[in-house]
Design a protein around this motif. Structure first.
Motif, PDB file in Angstrom:
ATOM      1  N   VAL A   1       0.934  -0.818   0.132  1.00 45.22           N
ATOM      2  CA  VAL A   1       0.205  -0.075  -0.266  1.00 45.22           C
ATOM      3  C   VAL A   1       0.634   0.865  -0.085  1.00 45.22           C
ATOM      4  O   VAL A   1       1.639   1.251   0.901  1.00 45.22           O
ATOM      5  N   GLY A   2       0.718   2.366  -1.176  1.00 46.68           N
ATOM      6  CA  GLY A   2       1.985   3.496  -1.337  1.00 46.68           C
ATOM      7  C   GLY A   2       3.019   2.806  -1.272  1.00 46.68           C
ATOM      8  O   GLY A   2       3.791   3.536  -0.681  1.00 46.68           O
ATOM      9  N   CYS A   3       3.125   2.132  -2.162  1.00 48.45           N
ATOM     10  CA  CYS A   3       4.490   1.962  -2.625  1.00 48.45           C
ATOM     11  C   CYS A   3       5.535   2.482  -3.481  1.00 48.45           C
ATOM     12  O   CYS A   3       6.465   2.201  -3.140  1.00 48.45           O
TER      13      CYS A   3
ATOM     14  N   VAL B   1       0.718  -0.798  -5.094  1.00 45.25           N
ATOM     15  CA  VAL B   1       0.175   0.277  -5.265  1.00 45.25           C
ATOM     16  C   VAL B   1      -0.224   1.776  -4.797  1.00 45.25           C
ATOM     17  O   VAL B   1       0.478   1.520  -3.585  1.00 45.25           O
ATOM     18  N   ASP B   2      -0.105   2.325  -5.886  1.00 47.02           N
ATOM     19  CA  ASP B   2      -0.089   3.664  -5.474  1.00 47.02           C
ATOM     20  C   ASP B   2      -1.088   4.611  -5.885  1.00 47.02           C
ATOM     21  O   ASP B   2      -1.635   4.529  -7.334  1.00 47.02           O
ATOM     22  N   LEU B   3      -1.305   5.534  -4.954  1.00 48.42           N
ATOM     23  CA  LEU B   3      -2.419   6.743  -5.312  1.00 48.42           C
ATOM     24  C   LEU B   3      -1.806   7.808  -5.975  1.00 48.42           C
ATOM     25  O   LEU B   3      -1.955   9.035  -7.219  1.00 48.42           O
TER      26      LEU B   3
ATOM     27  N   ASN C   1      -5.968   3.183  -5.184  1.00 47.88           N
ATOM     28  CA  ASN C   1      -7.113   3.249  -3.811  1.00 47.88           C
ATOM     29  C   ASN C   1      -6.240   1.833  -4.182  1.00 47.88           C
ATOM     30  O   ASN C   1      -6.787   1.109  -3.858  1.00 47.88           O
ATOM     31  N   ALA C   2      -5.427   1.466  -2.483  1.00 46.36           N
ATOM     32  CA  ALA C   2      -4.903  -0.303  -2.484  1.00 46.36           C
ATOM     33  C   ALA C   2      -5.915  -0.730  -1.456  1.00 46.36           C
ATOM     34  O   ALA C   2      -6.350  -2.041  -1.713  1.00 46.36           O
ATOM     35  N   PHE C   3      -7.153   0.069  -2.153  1.00 46.29           N
ATOM     36  CA  PHE C   3      -8.425  -0.842  -1.062  1.00 46.29           C
ATOM     37  C   PHE C   3      -9.194  -1.189  -1.889  1.00 46.29           C
ATOM     38  O   PHE C   3     -10.607  -1.711  -1.333  1.00 46.29           O
TER      39      PHE C   3
ATOM     40  N   SER D   1       3.002  -2.570   3.599  1.00 41.61           N
ATOM     41  CA  SER D   1       3.453  -0.764   3.951  1.00 41.61           C
ATOM     42  C   SER D   1       4.860  -0.670   4.432  1.00 41.61           C
ATOM     43  O   SER D   1       5.139  -0.594   5.685  1.00 41.61           O
ATOM     44  N   THR D   2       5.309   0.769   3.661  1.00 34.07           N
ATOM     45  CA  THR D   2       6.767   1.109   4.426  1.00 34.07           C
ATOM     46  C   THR D   2       7.032   2.348   4.184  1.00 34.07           C
ATOM     47  O   THR D   2       5.768   3.247   3.534  1.00 34.07           O
ATOM     48  N   GLY D   3       6.649   3.314   6.123  1.00 29.41           N
ATOM     49  CA  GLY D   3       6.781   4.475   5.675  1.00 29.41           C
ATOM     50  C   GLY D   3       5.485   5.149   5.296  1.00 29.41           C
ATOM     51  O   GLY D   3       5.384   6.158   4.504  1.00 29.41           O
TER      52      GLY D   3
ATOM     53  N   HIS E   1       2.996   7.540   9.034  1.00 23.46           N
ATOM     54  CA  HIS E   1       3.193   8.481   9.743  1.00 23.46           C
ATOM     55  C   HIS E   1       1.548   9.630   9.239  1.00 23.46           C
ATOM     56  O   HIS E   1       2.398  10.613   9.775  1.00 23.46           O
ATOM     57  N   HIS E   2       2.194   9.172   7.350  1.00 22.08           N
ATOM     58  CA  HIS E   2       1.038  10.307   7.370  1.00 22.08           C
ATOM     59  C   HIS E   2      -0.887  10.345   7.439  1.00 22.08           C
ATOM     60  O   HIS E   2      -1.049  11.625   6.946  1.00 22.08           O
ATOM     61  N   PHE E   3      -1.250   9.486   7.926  1.00 26.42           N
ATOM     62  CA  PHE E   3      -2.315   9.539   8.731  1.00 26.42           C
ATOM     63  C   PHE E   3      -1.923  10.261  10.162  1.00 26.42           C
ATOM     64  O   PHE E   3      -1.965   9.403  10.772  1.00 26.42           O
TER      65      PHE E   3
HETATM   66  C1  LIG Z   1       6.360   8.831   2.096  1.00 27.66           C
HETATM   67  S1  LIG Z   1       5.733   7.985   0.220  1.00 27.66           S
HETATM   68  C2  LIG Z   1       5.988   6.129   0.470  1.00 27.66           C
HETATM   69  C3  LIG Z   1       6.378   5.119  -0.147  1.00 27.66           C
HETATM   70  C4  LIG Z   1       7.496   4.081  -0.575  1.00 27.66           C
HETATM   71  N1  LIG Z   1       6.573   3.202   0.453  1.00 27.66           N
HETATM   72  C5  LIG Z   1       8.946   4.102   0.139  1.00 27.66           C
HETATM   73  O1  LIG Z   1       8.791   3.911   1.779  1.00 27.66           O
HETATM   74  O2  LIG Z   1       9.217   5.070  -0.453  1.00 27.66           O
HETATM   75  C6  LIG Z   1       3.707   7.505   0.926  1.00 27.66           C
HETATM   76  C7  LIG Z   1       2.553   7.019  -0.311  1.00 27.66           C
HETATM   77  O3  LIG Z   1       1.437   6.009   0.106  1.00 27.66           O
HETATM   78  C8  LIG Z   1       0.493   6.730  -1.684  1.00 27.66           C
HETATM   79  N2  LIG Z   1      -1.406   6.309  -0.139  1.00 27.66           N
HETATM   80  C9  LIG Z   1      -1.719   6.548   0.717  1.00 27.66           C
HETATM   81  N3  LIG Z   1      -2.758   5.955   0.721  1.00 27.66           N
HETATM   82  C10 LIG Z   1      -2.851   5.347   0.603  1.00 27.66           C
HETATM   83  C11 LIG Z   1      -4.099   4.576  -0.199  1.00 27.66           C
HETATM   84  N4  LIG Z   1      -4.993   4.522   0.861  1.00 27.66           N
HETATM   85  N5  LIG Z   1      -3.716   3.489  -1.724  1.00 27.66           N
HETATM   86  C12 LIG Z   1      -2.611   3.933  -2.723  1.00 27.66           C
HETATM   87  N6  LIG Z   1      -1.339   4.117  -1.558  1.00 27.66           N
HETATM   88  C13 LIG Z   1      -1.612   5.448  -0.941  1.00 27.66           C
HETATM   89  C14 LIG Z   1       0.459   8.088  -1.144  1.00 27.66           C
HETATM   90  O4  LIG Z   1       0.717   8.403  -2.010  1.00 27.66           O
HETATM   91  C15 LIG Z   1       2.075   8.103  -1.199  1.00 27.66           C
HETATM   92  O5  LIG Z   1       2.792   8.137  -2.172  1.00 27.66           O
END
Ligand SMILES: C[S@@+](CC[C@H](N)C(=O)[O-])C[C@H]1O[C@@H](n2cnc3c(N)ncnc32)[C@H](O)[C@@H]1O
Length: 311
Positions: A110-112, A136-138, A163-165, A176-178, A181-183
């Motif tokens: 999620v958020g790759c 998957v990434d938005l 959206n991954a969901f 997911s990685t990192g 903390h965005h939420f």
């Molecule tokens: C900081 S980046 C992390 C990138 C990657 N995982 C890394 O470690 O480099 C966070 C990403 O999560 C994505 N994201 C957040 N919620 C998501 C969702 N429900 N589905 C897909 N992508 C999502 C955002 O678009 C953003 O690009």
């Protein structure tokens, strides 16, 4: 008030159809100033915009791909692939042993971003041939670059914009990685509930361990390794926004999932712990997972372990 990351503010998509939305530079600058972050406001004020003050979407994409390319080094140096496999290897063994769900299985990142983790898993084959790998990434620019890199490298994995969901095919395990903390606290609950409501059997989300040393460590790393001020800024803010173990365990303890943290504060060396995962498994999988982990299972704890734990 939680500090803001610039990268969260300079892109916007319509949540219904993933369409890119225009972002007004002045509005982002205002939000950052209101939060008392003048250095971040100055960084955004220097980004290219058109005559109406709308941020140039192509310049923003180039910037984010550049920053994430530099950020990939952090994943390499922290050996994030090995650390995930250390847990996911036993988790997939537990799923196979349980027998309730025959393979093939699907891992969804999620958020790759640029897909480092999925590409590493595909290159090493570490989880076995019965695990399909999907990132998957938005953000269309990041996921597009992930796809380009995977094709250049001839890797057996897939990248999807969206959206991954809301994928047409369900995940067996979300990772997911990192991202966590965005939420904020409310959105965290929603994030975990979406996974519990899906047919997934488990999730495993790595994020920055909320130790007192994390912001200092992040400052040193990003100062030494990141060139663009946006990367340096967001790297330190990420560490400041990291959620403590208690917050993650509370949010992940959603009906239908057993929430666990691996190597929480108190069971790990704060000088060495940079990222640690919060894990959720369907309750019937906890015992097979612990058996598959062997002695390492002692480092896997639930919310009951942290009752009364001080921050
Ligand atoms: C900081 S980046 C992390 C990138 C990657 N995982 C890394 O470690 O480099 C966070 C990403 O999560 C994505 N994201 C957040 N919620 C998501 C969702 N429900 N589905 C897909 N992508 C999502 C955002 O678009 C953003 O690009």
């Amino acid at each position: 008030m939680r500090q803001l990351e610039i990268s969260d503010l300079i892109t916007a998509v319509d949540p219904r159809d993933g369409r890119r939305l225009p972002v007004a530079r002045d509005e982002v600058v205002r939000q950052l100033r209101e939060g008392g972050d003048e250095p971040a406001a100055r960084i955004v004020a220097g980004l290219p915009a058109d005559r109406d003050g709308t941020l140039d979407p192509d310049a923003v994409d180039r910037l984010l791909v550049g920053v994430h390319t530099e950020l990939q080094r952090l994943s390499e140096e922290l050996r994030i692939g090995d650390r995930l496999v250390h847990l996911l290897g036993p988790l997939f063994d537990a799923i196979r042993a349980d027998g309730g769900r025959p393979g093939p299985y699907r891992l969804v990142d999620v958020g790759c971003g640029l897909g480092y983790l999925v590409r590493w898993l595909a290159a090493t084959g570490a989880l076995g041939p019965d695990v399909e790998l999907v990132g998957v990434d938005l953000n269309a620019a990041l996921v597009g670059e992930a796809d380009r890199l995977a094709r250049t490298e001839g890797l057996d994995c897939r990248f999807v914009h969206g959206n991954a969901f809301e994928l047409p095919e369900a995940a067996t395990v979300y990772v997911s990685t990192g991202v966590l903390h965005h939420f904020g606290a409310d959105a965290l609950g929603e994030f975990f509930r979406a996974q519990a409501a899906s047919p997934a059997l488990a999730f495993c989300h790595f994020d920055i361990a909320a130790t007192g040393l994390a912001p200092v460590g992040a400052w040193v790393f990003h100062r030494a390794r990141m060139r663009h001020p946006l990367g340096r800024h967001d790297g330190v803010v990420s560490a400041m926004r990291a959620h403590p173990d208690e917050v993650l365990l509370r949010a992940a303890a959603v009906p239908g999932m057993r929430a666990l943290v691996y190597e929480p504060r108190g069971l790990s060396n704060p000088f060495c712990t940079t990222l640690r995962p919060v894990i959720g498994v369907r309750p019937e999988l906890e015992a097979p997972l612990r058996r598959a982990l062997g002695r390492r299972a002692r480092r896997l704890v639930g919310p009951e372990h942290l009752v009364g734990a001080a921050r």
